[in-house]
Design a protein around this motif. Structure first.
Motif, mmCIF file in Angstrom:
data_model
loop_
_atom_site.group_PDB
_atom_site.id
_atom_site.type_symbol
_atom_site.label_atom_id
_atom_site.label_comp_id
_atom_site.label_asym_id
_atom_site.label_seq_id
_atom_site.Cartn_x
_atom_site.Cartn_y
_atom_site.Cartn_z
ATOM 1 N N GLU A 1 -9.084 -17.371 -28.383
ATOM 2 C CA GLU A 1 -10.449 -17.053 -27.979
ATOM 3 C C GLU A 1 -11.179 -16.135 -28.947
ATOM 4 O O GLU A 1 -12.404 -16.014 -28.861
ATOM 5 C CB GLU A 1 -10.440 -16.426 -26.586
ATOM 6 C CG GLU A 1 -9.833 -17.316 -25.524
ATOM 7 C CD GLU A 1 -9.769 -16.657 -24.163
ATOM 8 O OE1 GLU A 1 -10.430 -15.603 -23.993
ATOM 9 O OE2 GLU A 1 -9.056 -17.160 -23.278
ATOM 10 N N LEU A 2 -10.461 -15.453 -29.841
ATOM 11 C CA LEU A 2 -11.132 -14.522 -30.742
ATOM 12 C C LEU A 2 -10.783 -14.771 -32.205
ATOM 13 O O LEU A 2 -11.659 -15.057 -33.021
ATOM 14 C CB LEU A 2 -10.791 -13.073 -30.361
ATOM 15 C CG LEU A 2 -11.355 -12.000 -31.303
ATOM 16 C CD1 LEU A 2 -12.859 -11.938 -31.197
ATOM 17 C CD2 LEU A 2 -10.724 -10.643 -31.020
ATOM 18 N N LEU A 3 -9.496 -14.674 -32.539
ATOM 19 C CA LEU A 3 -9.103 -14.677 -33.947
ATOM 20 C C LEU A 3 -9.401 -16.007 -34.615
ATOM 21 O O LEU A 3 -9.842 -16.051 -35.769
ATOM 22 C CB LEU A 3 -7.619 -14.329 -34.072
ATOM 23 C CG LEU A 3 -7.199 -12.975 -33.472
ATOM 24 C CD1 LEU A 3 -5.708 -12.737 -33.671
ATOM 25 C CD2 LEU A 3 -8.009 -11.842 -34.082
ATOM 26 N N VAL B 1 -11.845 -6.770 -31.849
ATOM 27 C CA VAL B 1 -10.702 -6.725 -30.921
ATOM 28 C C VAL B 1 -10.984 -5.773 -29.767
ATOM 29 O O VAL B 1 -10.650 -6.065 -28.608
ATOM 30 C CB VAL B 1 -9.429 -6.318 -31.686
ATOM 31 C CG1 VAL B 1 -8.290 -6.033 -30.709
ATOM 32 C CG2 VAL B 1 -9.019 -7.420 -32.648
ATOM 33 N N GLU B 2 -11.602 -4.626 -30.040
ATOM 34 C CA GLU B 2 -11.914 -3.689 -28.967
ATOM 35 C C GLU B 2 -12.921 -4.286 -27.980
ATOM 36 O O GLU B 2 -12.806 -4.098 -26.771
ATOM 37 C CB GLU B 2 -12.464 -2.391 -29.560
ATOM 38 C CG GLU B 2 -11.411 -1.572 -30.310
ATOM 39 C CD GLU B 2 -12.017 -0.358 -30.981
ATOM 40 O OE1 GLU B 2 -13.252 -0.174 -30.854
ATOM 41 O OE2 GLU B 2 -11.274 0.410 -31.628
ATOM 42 N N LYS B 3 -13.908 -5.015 -28.488
ATOM 43 C CA LYS B 3 -14.869 -5.655 -27.594
ATOM 44 C C LYS B 3 -14.184 -6.706 -26.731
ATOM 45 O O LYS B 3 -14.422 -6.786 -25.511
ATOM 46 C CB LYS B 3 -15.984 -6.292 -28.426
ATOM 47 C CG LYS B 3 -17.021 -7.031 -27.593
ATOM 48 C CD LYS B 3 -18.072 -7.682 -28.475
ATOM 49 C CE LYS B 3 -19.074 -8.469 -27.633
ATOM 50 N NZ LYS B 3 -20.094 -9.154 -28.484
ATOM 51 N N TRP B 4 -13.335 -7.524 -27.342
ATOM 52 C CA TRP B 4 -12.631 -8.550 -26.565
ATOM 53 C C TRP B 4 -11.682 -7.899 -25.560
ATOM 54 O O TRP B 4 -11.509 -8.409 -24.449
ATOM 55 C CB TRP B 4 -11.856 -9.457 -27.499
ATOM 56 C CG TRP B 4 -11.330 -10.688 -26.833
ATOM 57 C CD1 TRP B 4 -11.964 -11.874 -26.674
ATOM 58 C CD2 TRP B 4 -10.053 -10.847 -26.195
ATOM 59 N NE1 TRP B 4 -11.167 -12.764 -26.003
ATOM 60 C CE2 TRP B 4 -9.991 -12.157 -25.689
ATOM 61 C CE3 TRP B 4 -8.964 -10.001 -26.005
ATOM 62 C CZ2 TRP B 4 -8.882 -12.643 -25.019
ATOM 63 C CZ3 TRP B 4 -7.855 -10.486 -25.327
ATOM 64 C CH2 TRP B 4 -7.818 -11.792 -24.842
ATOM 65 N N GLN B 5 -11.062 -6.782 -25.919
ATOM 66 C CA GLN B 5 -10.168 -6.077 -25.004
ATOM 67 C C GLN B 5 -10.922 -5.590 -23.769
ATOM 68 O O GLN B 5 -10.423 -5.701 -22.642
ATOM 69 C CB GLN B 5 -9.505 -4.895 -25.718
ATOM 70 C CG GLN B 5 -8.570 -4.074 -24.837
ATOM 71 C CD GLN B 5 -8.125 -2.796 -25.516
ATOM 72 O OE1 GLN B 5 -8.657 -2.419 -26.568
ATOM 73 N NE2 GLN B 5 -7.155 -2.117 -24.934
ATOM 74 N N ARG B 6 -12.124 -5.033 -23.965
ATOM 75 C CA ARG B 6 -12.913 -4.571 -22.819
ATOM 76 C C ARG B 6 -13.293 -5.739 -21.911
ATOM 77 O O ARG B 6 -13.206 -5.626 -20.679
ATOM 78 C CB ARG B 6 -14.174 -3.851 -23.305
ATOM 79 C CG ARG B 6 -13.911 -2.498 -23.955
ATOM 80 C CD ARG B 6 -15.209 -1.721 -24.127
ATOM 81 N NE ARG B 6 -16.164 -2.426 -24.971
ATOM 82 C CZ ARG B 6 -16.232 -2.284 -26.289
ATOM 83 N NH1 ARG B 6 -15.387 -1.451 -26.912
ATOM 84 N NH2 ARG B 6 -17.122 -2.946 -26.994
ATOM 85 N N GLU B 7 -13.700 -6.855 -22.499
ATOM 86 C CA GLU B 7 -14.036 -8.013 -21.676
ATOM 87 C C GLU B 7 -12.812 -8.547 -20.942
ATOM 88 O O GLU B 7 -12.911 -8.973 -19.784
ATOM 89 C CB GLU B 7 -14.653 -9.099 -22.560
ATOM 90 C CG GLU B 7 -15.990 -8.707 -23.174
ATOM 91 C CD GLU B 7 -16.533 -9.790 -24.083
ATOM 92 O OE1 GLU B 7 -15.807 -10.796 -24.294
ATOM 93 O OE2 GLU B 7 -17.669 -9.643 -24.577
ATOM 94 N N THR C 1 -9.785 -9.173 -11.918
ATOM 95 C CA THR C 1 -9.690 -8.678 -13.285
ATOM 96 C C THR C 1 -8.562 -7.651 -13.384
ATOM 97 O O THR C 1 -8.233 -6.987 -12.391
ATOM 98 C CB THR C 1 -11.016 -8.033 -13.718
ATOM 99 O OG1 THR C 1 -11.291 -6.915 -12.867
ATOM 100 C CG2 THR C 1 -12.150 -9.037 -13.632
ATOM 101 N N PRO C 2 -7.951 -7.493 -14.552
ATOM 102 C CA PRO C 2 -6.877 -6.486 -14.677
ATOM 103 C C PRO C 2 -7.329 -5.078 -14.331
ATOM 104 O O PRO C 2 -6.545 -4.287 -13.782
ATOM 105 C CB PRO C 2 -6.481 -6.606 -16.155
ATOM 106 C CG PRO C 2 -6.814 -8.006 -16.536
ATOM 107 C CD PRO C 2 -8.057 -8.333 -15.770
ATOM 108 N N ALA C 3 -8.591 -4.727 -14.616
ATOM 109 C CA ALA C 3 -9.056 -3.381 -14.304
ATOM 110 C C ALA C 3 -9.113 -3.130 -12.799
ATOM 111 O O ALA C 3 -9.001 -1.975 -12.358
ATOM 112 C CB ALA C 3 -10.437 -3.156 -14.920
#
Length: 600
Positions: A260-262, A278-284, A298-300
């Motif tokens: 989905e990102l790399l 990576v930080e933006k994708w991690q937050r999403e 969601t995990p959060a």
């Protein structure tokens, strides 16, 4: 002579008996084996529509109360086209989130995707209830940590991603992009996560040197990662050797960020751009992306960090405080450094070597692996105390860290190695991802395949063990042997995959295709015949059980015996390509042994 009547003709005769002959409907129905209601229906349909009304009709209802609304079906297709990786469960979740209802079942969504060719059909898998889920019961009981590559930069550098996942909530606690995954970089990422979310009860990792010194030489030792776990009361668990499924949750997270990102957004301009993405994708991922294993939460929403209510302060190793945070790739060796004699010249040197028969080249205690297939090749190594650039046949082969010290370089210089200038130029990464043709070298396996970007390409078993050059041009891979194109295959690579190709270099002009006819082997059957490209070739009874060589030309097939003497020539009647070059059930060793062994 008996003539079989069609269904329409039989119904027409029944209608005519009633309308023209005046027969009773009851008698006609009994004679034709149907009910009176059916005969009356035939008569009514014949009066309204004529002969066409007697044809069979579909019993499908014109409408169904449970039929899926057209708006919802169109929305499902639209979401699938916008997000090709979303499955029925995620699509249903998004429909419910958007307030479109009633939400169809998962099987209905799957049938919609199948009907519109948005998903390929597959065999039914095991039910989710049949799997035994392995996870901790609460958050912060176990973290899984691992390291992956594939974070590519435009200049061709491959960075590493240090990742950590909470076992219960799938919450990503660590996602650090570093130029090199050294022990200090891994420990720094771990300590940052401990300061942010608290201390977990256990941490599960593989047996990498950054995580454990269990398999260190000459004896096991405690590395910095183990010391951080021990001083903070964390139980460090290790997987079995070569068991990546034990850390399956973090491995699955790697697959998600890779897809989905790399792959879509890489390669990145520099490390800072990669970290920001990576930080933006991690937050999403943590706050917006629903997780199927969490019942679409969601995990959060499931994760709960640990506060410092126990009164124990986090132990942070002093080694990490001495290294600047902005330089995670700096390696600080534990213990006092070994004394090195002062030297005036510490620059790079150039060393020319020949690859030995084993394919394992050693230089002052550092190993360079080329493989037995490249034995006898001359290589040039540009090396200093930090980096080694290896060139093979005049083009860049690979770059790897140097293990040599200044004293080793002085000894090489004293042995005649010249002082090197600037590092050799590497292939411009922009040329590799721009779509221009590139060339790579591979060795054909025993099964006739080569591996490119984790894909297996069938080159041909007749070339097993041979060195081949693959010229990648747009979506085609041209197989070049001895300066001619012997085969062209379909291969579509993304810019990120092209950038990670080992030994890639700009390709020259395409050579001429190989016009020579293919030579294949076939075993003659007991009837004296064999099959070639779907065509039966009669060789003769005298050659039954023997192996013959067939030269496949565009218009003819030429058959030769073991001594390469011509047997016959027949016209070629098919255009099918040659897919098999060896004869079934034939071993050269057994044939030779039968020829030289005496009779019993």
């Amino acid at each position: 002579m008996l003539v079989e009547l069609s269904v329409v003709e039989q119904r027409y005769h029944a209608v005519m008996e009633v309308l023209s002959a005046g027969a009773q409907v009851t008698e006609v129905a009994e004679r034709y084996g149907v009910s009176r209601k059916t005969v009356h229906a035939w008569i009514r349909r014949y009066r309204d529509e004529g002969l066409a009304g007697l044809e069979d009709r579909s019993h499908r209802p014109r409408a169904h109360p449970w039929q899926l609304d057209a708006e919802i079906e169109a929305r499902v297709c639209e979401l699938r086209r916008e997000h090709p990786r979303w499955g029925p469960r995620r699509l249903g979740f998004e429909l419910e989130r958007a307030g479109l209802g009633p939400v169809p079942s998962l099987s209905t969504i799957y049938r919609v995707l199948k009907r519109h060719d948005l998903v390929e059909g597959s065999l039914r898998k095991r039910r989710r209830e049949d799997y035994r889920r392995w996870e901790r019961g609460e958050p912060m009981q176990l973290w899984q940590m691992d390291i992956m590559g594939s974070v590519m930069l435009v200049d061709g550098t491959e960075c590493k991603l240090i990742s950590g996942i909470d076992d219960h909530s799938r919450f990503c606690v660590i996602a650090a992009v570093v130029p090199r995954a050294t022990a200090r970089a891994v420990c720094r990422a771990l300590v940052t996560a401990l300061e942010t979310y608290g201390v977990p009860e256990e941490i599960l990792t593989d047996n990498g040197k950054q995580f454990t010194g269990k398999y260190g030489r000459p004896r096991p030792s405690e590395v910095l990662f183990d010391r951080i776990c021990r001083n903070n009361g964390i139980t460090h668990l290790l997987t079995k050797i070569r068991s990546p499924t034990t850390t399956g949750k973090v491995e699955r997270w790697h697959r998600s960020i890779q897809d989905e990102l790399l792959t879509d957004e890489g390669p990145f301009a520099d490390v800072e751009h990669a970290r920001a993405a990576v930080e933006k994708w991690q937050r999403e991922y943590n706050t917006q992306r629903p997780h199927q294993a969490l019942n679409m939460a969601t995990p959060a929403e499931v994760f709960r960090p640990v506060s410092g209510e126990n009164g124990l302060a986090l132990w942070r190793p002093p080694e990490l405080d001495t290294t600047p945070v902005s330089s995670p790739d700096v390696v600080v060796e534990e213990g006092p450094p070994e004394p090195v004699e002062p030297t005036a010249g510490s620059g790079a040197v150039v060393v020319d070597r020949v690859v030995p028969a084993s394919g394992n080249l050693w230089l002052r205690g550092q190993q360079f692996w080329f493989g037995p297939a490249r034995a006898g090749k001359r290589v040039r190594i540009w090396i200093d105390t930090t980096t080694a650039h290896v060139s093979l046949d005049g083009w860049h082969y690979k770059t790897l860290p140097s293990r040599l010290s200044s004293l080793d370089l002085d000894k090489l210089r004293a042995a005649g190695a010249p002082t090197a200038g600037p590092p050799p130029p590497r292939p411009d990464a922009r040329e590799l991802i721009s779509g221009d043709p590139v060339a790579i070298d591979r060795v054909v396996t025993a099964s006739g395949t080569v591996s490119v970007a984790r894909r297996s390409l069938s080159v041909g078993q007749q070339w097993a063990g041979r060195h081949v050059t693959l010229r990648l041009d747009n979506d085609l891979a041209q197989v070049i042997i001895d300066g001619t194109i012997v085969r062209t295959l379909s291969l579509n690579l993304s810019p990120s995959q092209r950038l990670r190709l080992q030994g890639a270099r700009p390709a020259g002009p395409a050579p001429e295709p190989d016009r020579r006819p293919a030579r294949i082997q076939r075993k003659v059957s007991a009837r004296g015949a064999t099959q070639v490209t779907g065509q039966t070739v009669q060789v003769g009874y005298r050659y039954a059980g023997r192996v013959v060589t067939i030269e496949v030309d565009e218009t003819v097939l030429r058959v030769f015996d073991e001594a390469d003497e011509a047997i016959t020539t027949v016209s070629r009647t098919t255009t099918a390509p040659v897919v098999r070059h060896k004869a079934y059930g034939h071993r050269v060793e057994s044939t030779i042994s039968q020829e030289v062994s005496p009779l019993n």
